[in-house]
Design a protein around this motif. Structure first.
Motif, short mmCIF file in Angstrom:
data_model
loop_
_atom_site.label_atom_id
_atom_site.label_comp_id
_atom_site.label_asym_id
_atom_site.label_seq_id
_atom_site.Cartn_x
_atom_site.Cartn_y
_atom_site.Cartn_z
N THR A 24 -25.14 -23.81 -30.32
CA THR A 24 -24.93 -24.40 -31.65
C THR A 24 -25.40 -25.85 -31.79
O THR A 24 -25.85 -26.24 -32.86
N ASP A 113 -29.51 -19.01 -43.83
CA ASP A 113 -29.58 -19.68 -42.53
C ASP A 113 -30.93 -19.48 -41.86
O ASP A 113 -31.41 -20.36 -41.12
N LYS A 120 -28.44 -23.53 -37.31
CA LYS A 120 -27.09 -23.62 -36.77
C LYS A 120 -26.92 -22.76 -35.52
O LYS A 120 -25.85 -22.77 -34.91
#
Length: 542
Positions: A24, A113, A120
């Motif tokens: 992450t 995303d 992320k």
């Protein structure tokens, strides 16, 4: 899985913390590779050789309770436990919950995303492939387990038409009609009761499995997707989907699933700490993915009667693996024993294809020699069924049996064997005819008939060997192909009545041979290398 009360060693908490950081925050390829490929294996061997890893709730504090990372952790540890244990039906059903949780978390907001300039999420390409490969593997295992359970229930008389009628009268399950002297095994009764529950019908549903793979492939292979993690999932979802379609005997669908990946040469996977790669280069960078793609594409080509494509697709990888085994490069990889098994299966597949389609230079001379050494006796007997049984995957049927009513179970594997037998039943006749045609430049059909050949064999051979062939041999394709002859000789029939016999003459023109010198030189180089290697190992000290 282990309970929350389990004591987690410090080494494990450090591992989880570092892995979470690499997924992450830092997103460093080299660091994540060390953690996933080396440290996880070492910790598993040291602490969990025969036990499950701690439950996700036990380590949630080390990853800030991130639901997506916890889903990755749960899948990783479940995969380990599935490998070191003998999974029960409940373990297999739990596996379905594990993958549903992971893919639901991954797909939630994935379209936004996957196009973000600040990703992320990052995971290694081999990690993404391992997840999707295991997903299909566990689906395959569950289908086989379900069919085996139904057969056992039938054998012990636990399912019959009477069960439904009697059960409907009192609102409950009917008593089992056991015809054996001994009672049925307890595990069969317990598993049967579990499969009769309504919730069990949705476990490992083929529709949902297909949905996840198609969804991941659509998002990851889209030109809009720029995040490597989603691109990896998209690429390997296509490979996993191709494998699944092959196991379900949809061979056209198996090849079609590869099109978004193999026929896309413009979209790149770019990351700051690694070189940009095309989709094909990403697959080649994960050898297990390349092996899975090539093997199942080869099986699909074989069953679609595209023998040249099957031979060229599989032959190239076999040549690479043969060199890798000699140099020791592949022997150093994890699960090298499995690589040897897959190599042997592909050699058997090549034995079938090259014997049906005996063209020169279809495979390298070293591979042709290996085929003769391993399967020469079987080929002399034309034991194609025996070879296919050895090289074919374990085909599955996604149909859910009725666990209340007895009945026959569809044996998909035997059906595919029978299909191949039906397709190749005329090969003996074809080989005999071809051997005669190679001896002549022209021959009357009446003479061929005297040799034991039937007249209709001539057009039959020509039609059966006219098959689709990929226009680009480097890319297995369903659509980008054209009809060509796979015969190693050319012939045509001309009617003649010059002598009043009204006979037909078969004119034969052997196919033009391509003179290929590189195979000879490669063979000599390899032989010279082996001699030098043996000479250098001799102790010459006095």
């Amino acid at each position: 899985m282990a309970t929350d009360a389990d004591i987690v060693p410090q080494a494990l908490t450090d591992f989880v913390f570092d892995l979470y950081d690499s997924v992450t925050l830092s997103q460093l390829t080299e660091e994540q590779s060390r953690l996933y490929n080396n440290l996880f294996r070492d910790l598993s061997s040291k602490y969990f050789a025969s036990a499950p890893w701690p439950a996700p709730t036990s380590i949630a504090a080390d990853c800030n309770g991130d639901p997506l990372f916890l889903a990755f952790y749960r899948e990783l540890t479940h995969r380990h436990w599935h490998a070191v244990s003998r999974p029960s039906l409940r373990d297999r059903m739990e596996g379905w919950d594990v993958y549903r949780e992971l893919f639901d978390e991954l797909l939630e907001g994935a379209e936004e995303d996957s196009t973000s300039s600040q990703p992320k999420l990052f995971i290694l390409p081999e990690w993404a492939f391992d997840i999707l490969h295991e997903f299909v593997y566990q689906f395959q295992g569950f289908c086989q387990f379900r069919t085996s359970l139904y057969n056992s229930a039938n054998k012990h008389g636990l399912v019959s038409p009477r069960d439904i009628n009697e059960g409907a009268a009192d609102g409950g399950d009917a008593p089992a009609a056991n015809t054996s002297k001994k009672g049925p095994p307890h595990h069969v009764v317990e598993n049967l009761a579990l499969m009769r529950e309504d919730a069990a019908r949705d476990v490992w549903s083929v529709d949902t499995v297909m949905y996840y793979l198609h969804r991941l492939a659509d998002i990851g292979t889209s030109p809009k997707c720029t995040v490597p993690a989603y691109q990896y999932f998209g690429i390997f979802a296509s490979v996993a989907l191709s494998r699944l379609e092959c196991l379900l005997t949809d061979y056209s669908g198996s090849l079609a699933a590869l099109a978004p990946v193999l026929e896309n040469s413009t979209t790149m996977v770019a990351k700051a700490d690694q070189e940009s790669k095309t989709f094909s280069e990403v697959i080649n960078g994960v050898f297990s993915a390349r092996l899975s793609l090539t093997y199942h594409a080869g099986i699909s080509f074989l069953m679609l009667r595209r023998y040249k494509d099957a031979a060229t697709t599989v032959g190239e990888l076999c040549s690479y693996m043969q060199r890798g085994f000699k140099t020791g490069q592949l022997r150093q990889m994890p699960n090298s024993e499995q690589l040897y098994k897959n190599y042997d299966r592909m050699i058997a597949l090549l034995a079938i294809c090259t014997n049906i389609c005996p063209q020169s230079n279809l495979v390298e001379e070293s591979i042709a020699k290996t085929i003769r050494e391993k399967h020469g006796v079987q080929l002399s007997k034309e034991a194609y069924t025996e070879l296919f049984v050895f090289c074919a995957p374990k085909f599955i049927s996604p149909a859910i049996p009725d666990f209340f009513v007895s009945g026959p179970v569809e044996n998909v594997y035997k059906q595919q064997v029978q299909l191949l037998e039906q397709e190749l039943k005329d090969q003996t006749v074809f080989r005999d005819l071809r051997s005669y045609l190679r001896l002549y430049t022209s021959i009357p059909t009446s003479k061929l008939v005297k040799f034991g050949n039937e007249e209709q064999t001539l057009p039959s051979l020509k039609l059966r060997m006219r098959q689709l062939e990929s226009n680009n041999p480097a890319v297995p394709s369903l659509e980008d192909a054209s009809l060509k002859s796979a015969l190693d000789i050319h012939y045509y029939v001309e009617k003649t009545s010059a002598d009043g016999s009204n006979d037909e003459i078969v004119h034969v023109d052997e196919a033009e041979k391509q003179r290929r010198f590189e195979n000879y030189f490669f063979g000599q180089i390899t032989q010279s290398y082996e001699i030098r290697k043996e000479a250098n190992s001799i102790n010459t000290t006095v």
